[in-house]
Write a protein that holds these residues in place. Structure first.
Motif, PDB file in Angstrom:
ATOM      1  N   THR A 140    -101.369 -52.405 -35.238  1.00 39.17           N
ATOM      2  CA  THR A 140    -102.351 -51.338 -35.449  1.00 39.17           C
ATOM      3  C   THR A 140    -102.777 -51.287 -36.914  1.00 39.17           C
ATOM      4  N   ALA A 141    -101.801 -51.376 -37.817  1.00 42.76           N
ATOM      5  CA  ALA A 141    -102.111 -51.328 -39.255  1.00 42.76           C
ATOM      6  C   ALA A 141    -102.943 -52.541 -39.675  1.00 42.76           C
ATOM      7  N   CYS A 142    -102.636 -53.711 -39.142  1.00 36.09           N
ATOM      8  CA  CYS A 142    -103.399 -54.915 -39.485  1.00 36.09           C
ATOM      9  C   CYS A 142    -104.835 -54.814 -38.990  1.00 36.09           C
ATOM     10  N   VAL A 143    -105.018 -54.371 -37.753  1.00 36.99           N
ATOM     11  CA  VAL A 143    -106.359 -54.229 -37.196  1.00 36.99           C
ATOM     12  C   VAL A 143    -107.167 -53.219 -38.010  1.00 36.99           C
ATOM     13  N   ALA A 144    -106.539 -52.105 -38.388  1.00 36.82           N
ATOM     14  CA  ALA A 144    -107.232 -51.065 -39.158  1.00 36.82           C
ATOM     15  C   ALA A 144    -107.679 -51.571 -40.526  1.00 36.82           C
TER      16      ALA A 144
END
Length: 166
Positions: free
Chosen positions: A120-124
């Motif tokens: 999730t953090a990488c996609v964001a």
């Protein structure tokens, strides 16, 4: 955006060796050798991206003045589309080839919740998970390989100690 009006030589740039001085901003970046565009990429944090860039060793081995130029983008949601348009316009050769030396695979088992949060953090942040893992491992290796004070200690002595707080 009129791509024909972008003058790459007037964009801010730094020598490849000075990548740690890049700003921490969302940007489209250009790897230049003289006036030739070798590669175009996008990132939400220009400085961080170049800590573990997959083309770093390939570019570092090249002779000549290799520079990183960038076009700061205040709206990070536009990065992907702008990058695609610039690659189509400039047709940089390194965007058309695989990285020399290839990539290895590291299989690890991690907690499902950590994996979900990490993804999730990488996609964001518009980052690839493998790219971030490579960056983190590189930073960790710099830390442990550069730490001369721990060389005489056993692996048990080198482990950090944590205290539970209640």
């Amino acid at each position: 955006m009129n791509l024909a009006k972008i003058d790459l030589l007037t964009l801010p740039s730094l020598p490849l060796a000075n990548r740690s001085e890049l700003p921490k901003c969302p940007a489209i970046y250009f790897v230049l050798k003289g006036q030739t565009v070798l590669y175009i990429g996008r990132t939400s944090n220009l400085q961080q991206r170049w800590f573990g860039h997959h083309r770093w060793h390939q570019l570092e081995a090249m002779s000549g003045d290799i520079r990183i130029a960038w076009l700061q983008c205040s709206d990070a949601s536009l990065l992907s589309g702008v990058e695609r348009a610039l690659i189509e316009h400039f047709k940089p050769p390194f965007n058309q080839t695989k990285v020399e030396g290839g990539l290895g695979f590291l299989h690890v088992k991690i907690d499902d919740d950590i994996k979900r949060r990490f993804k999730t953090a990488c996609v964001a942040r518009d980052r690839q998970m493998g790219e971030v893992v490579t960056e983190l491992i590189g930073e960790w290796l710099q830390k442990v390989e550069g730490n001369q004070t721990n060389q005489g200690q056993t692996s048990e002595e080198q482990k950090p100690r944590y205290e539970a707080k209640e």
